[in-house]
Design an enzyme around this catalytic site. Structure first.
Site, PDB file in Angstrom:
ATOM      1  CE1 TYR A 124     -62.360   6.596  14.134  1.00 34.44           C
ATOM      2  CE2 TYR A 124     -60.311   5.554  13.461  1.00 34.44           C
ATOM      3  CZ  TYR A 124     -61.582   5.465  13.988  1.00 34.44           C
ATOM      4  OH  TYR A 124     -62.074   4.240  14.366  1.00 34.44           O
ATOM      5  CD  GLU A 140     -64.400   4.762  16.807  1.00 34.79           C
ATOM      6  OE1 GLU A 140     -65.451   4.853  17.490  1.00 34.79           O
ATOM      7  OE2 GLU A 140     -64.388   4.368  15.637  1.00 34.79           O
TER       8      GLU A 140
END
Lengths: 393, 301
Positions: free
Chosen positions: A116, A204
């Site tokens: 991530y 993101e």
């Protein structure tokens, strides 16, 4: 403002952020051609809508899933035909679903490990923060709760920008090997440059992956942009897809009105964002449900008030309207005339409660009382909310 | 005393020749505020003419400060040029800079904030209604008004008001005045995610101010500034505080007018903030109509 996945991929390519090769198509023929250009091997085709949960979604024509794999251009073309022009319902779209007008076709990537990676503007430190985790492909909030030690946060100096030590700490935190670290160094610098150059509020990437053949790349990305800075990014504004937005909000934005649709029955029209939120709150507190947030701003014109009424009345759930104006600098008489004019123009039939306070309020109330319209007047915010709730029952 | 500004504060206005800046410079003059200079690049040597007085205009802030001794600046410059205007005021060592402008890009404010940290200036805003220290005349005439708040609703007294929002502040001030309680100073810190002065900064000032006996703190969803202020108040504030948090009905993930008013996580919802305020001994009004009443109860009036 949101952008589509294929647009995110365009930005990545432009800034040198590694991602799988991909092409966008808006017809079966285009999809087949795109698949041919991408060459042999496994391909993935994805419906382009501003909503998550596409893979598990269902099209209204019964076709399952907004994300599929295909081996040949013909197969990709057939899949495209089942998606384009159809409505996809996912857990994030609501029952109405979203019309798919484009699909993206990309190389299918064999994943070795998922990570991530995000860059956000952090309001507490007034600086960008890079958030990274070895637990990619999952809901990051869940990771934060269960294994907070798996998340690395690295603050970037607001004027110096990304430093070499920032990158070294991230590489350490993500436990990347030497070759992966070298790739990451390049990736994060490009990504930070993209973030800064486009006034992003958020980028993101979930997941960033290492592929089976050792390549580091960004698979799925979510972008947020600072609305205040859009004036200096015509390229980003061009990405706006108004078919993805609430038509009432699109209409409101044409008149510089700040409108957000909700699903209650009492519409409100207020000057000032804080007071508009407080008005919604007091409707709820008094036993009703607000139909919208609507801030007409400090210097609303008659035209804006009329436009606001039209938008409110276009919502079939609305059973009553509450106008709350604190005329600080604005003259209440002028506002009252605007309301009366708007009622006449729009042929208002719903109950209308008006609370006016402030500058020249007496004359304002007289205008409302003498208008011949069935306007219900209130002196305080509390009284106004109670009357509005009583009217809609 | 009041905080930050008083009747004698000399104020310059950056952007005085614009429609919005000019209108509010005029209203401040009408209120009795000492607007001593205007700044508009390229218009130095001209004057801003108003019924009360004609205000000299300068090309630069440094020049305006040197010639007039202004210690505060109100900024009404359009968003693309506003960060530069704030930086110019910092460079000229203006003590108090009040940025009214709405819509300044966050990245611009990030850089401004970094420069501000190593300066002698305090910034209020941006995207704020400004400050008022009410005067002692009719309708609070004779006070210091920097920004866009309606002066006449105020009354000089002992309640300090701090808020992110404009009209909601006026609502609180109006309730207090109607109840017969005046204000020491009212500060609108602005609705943007990055601002110069926080709730906590203002609470500290009110706590140290002899004239302020009680405080109303108005917040909204988004960020943790109100929680931070409340935790400080629990330990260190000697004065009664009433609070209100707007946005209990706001849907998550949507920006509610103010760029900073957005629910991101579980802790920045209105309910979570209210709970923290209550735990810290602040009297919270659920009903925005009762901000004044809630304060009087907490204050024992």
């Amino acid at each position: 403002m949101n952008i589509h996945e294929y647009q995110a991929q365009e930005l990545f390519t432009q800034f040198g952020v590694p991602c799988p090769a991909g092409k966008v198509a808006s017809s079966k023929a285009e999809a087949e051609a795109a698949a041919k250009e991408l060459g042999g091997g496994k391909l993935v085709i994805k419906a382009q809508v501003h909503a998550g949960g596409r893979g598990k979604g269902t099209f209204k024509n019964g076709f399952q899933g907004g994300v599929h794999l295909g081996d040949t251009p013909a197969e990709i073309g057939d899949l495209a035909a089942k998606m384009i022009g159809e409505t996809l319902v996912t857990k994030q779209t609501g029952d109405a679903g979203k019309l798919v007008s484009k699909v993206m076709i990309g190389e299918a990537v064999s994943i070795e490990k998922e990570y991530y990676l995000a860059i956000l503007m952090d309001r507490d430190t007034s600086a960008p923060v890079i958030v990274a985790s070895t637990e990619g492909g999952m809901d990051i909030e869940e990771v934060a709760e269960k294994t907070p030690e798996a998340i690395v946060r690295e603050f970037v100096h607001p004027t110096l920008g990304l430093q070499a030590y920032n990158v070294r700490k991230l590489i350490k935190g993500l436990k990347l090997n030497k070759d992966q670290g070298k790739q990451f160094n390049k990736l994060i610098k490009s990504l930070y440059n993209l973030f800064l150059s486009n006034d992003c509020s958020m980028v993101e990437i979930n997941p960033m992956v290492v592929t089976k053949d050792g390549q580091l790349m960004c698979l799925d990305a979510k972008f947020g942009f600072d609305d205040n800075a859009l004036y200096r990014h015509p390229n980003i504004v061009a990405y706006r897809d108004i078919t993805e937005e609430d038509p009432r909000e699109v209409e409101a934005s044409k008149f510089d009105l700040n409108y957000i649709g909700l699903d209650g029955s009492i519409a409100c029209l207020v000057n000032g964002a804080g007071l508009a939120m407080a008005t919604m709150d007091i409707i709820k507190f008094s036993g009703g449900d607000p139909a919208n947030f609507l801030d007409v701003g400090g210097g609303a014109t008659e035209e804006q008030v009329a436009a606001a009424f039209k938008i409110i009345m276009g919502d079939p759930n609305v059973k009553g309207i509450l106008v709350n104006i604190f005329g600080g600098i604005m003259d209440c008489e002028v506002i009252a005339k605007g309301i009366v004019e708007a009622c006449k123009q729009t042929g208002l039939t719903l109950p209308l409660v008006v609370r006016l306070e402030g500058n020249n309020v007496k004359a304002g109330k007289e205008v409302l009382a003498n208008s011949g319209l069935p306007i219900i007047s209130a002196d305080t915010l509390s009284e106004a909310a109670k009357k509005a709730v009583a009217e809609v029952g | 005393m009041s905080i930050l500004i008083n009747e004698d504060t000399k104020v310059l206005v950056q952007g005085i020749t614009g429609g919005f800046g000019g209108k509010h410079a005029g209203l401040s003059l009408d209120y009795g505020t000492d607007i001593c200079a205007g700044v508009t690049p390229g218009k130095g040597g001209q004057t801003f003419n108003h019924s009360v007085k004609n205000v000299p205009i300068y090309d630069t802030v440094a020049e305006a400060v040197k010639e007039t001794g202004a210690t505060a600046s109100a900024i009404f410059v359009p968003p693309p040029f506003a960060a530069d205007a704030i930086l110019e005021a910092i460079d000229a060592e203006v003590e108090l800079i009040v940025a009214i402008t709405e819509g300044i890009p966050v990245m611009d404010m990030m850089k401004v904030k970094s420069v501000l940290a190593n300066s002698s200036s305090r910034l209020i805003g941006p995207n704020c209604p400004g400050l008022v220290t009410p005067g002692k005349g009719v309708d609070s005439y004779g006070g210091c008004r920097i920004g866009i708040a309606p002066g006449y609703i105020h009354k000089r007294g002992n309640v300090g008001v701090v808020s992110r929002s404009g009209t909601l502040t006026y609502e609180a001030v109006y309730q207090l005045t109607e109840l017969g309680y005046g204000q020491s100073t009212c500060v609108g810190i602005g609705g943007d995610p990055i601002n110069g002065t926080s709730h906590l900064d203002v609470l500290e000032m009110f706590n140290d101010d002899d004239e302020t006996e009680a405080i109303i703190m108005i917040g909204e969803i988004g960020g943790n500034a109100e929680a931070e202020a409340a935790r400080w108040a629990k330990e260190s504030c000697k004065k009664p505080i009433a609070g209100f948090i707007a946005g209990a009905t706001a849907p998550p993930g949507r920006t509610m007018g103010h760029a900073g008013a957005i629910v991101g996580g579980e802790e920045d919802t209105a309910d979570a903030k209210k709970a923290i305020l209550r735990e810290c001994g602040i009297a919270v009004a659920d009903n925005p109509s009762e901000m004044g009443k809630t304060l009087l109860e907490a204050w024992g009036k």
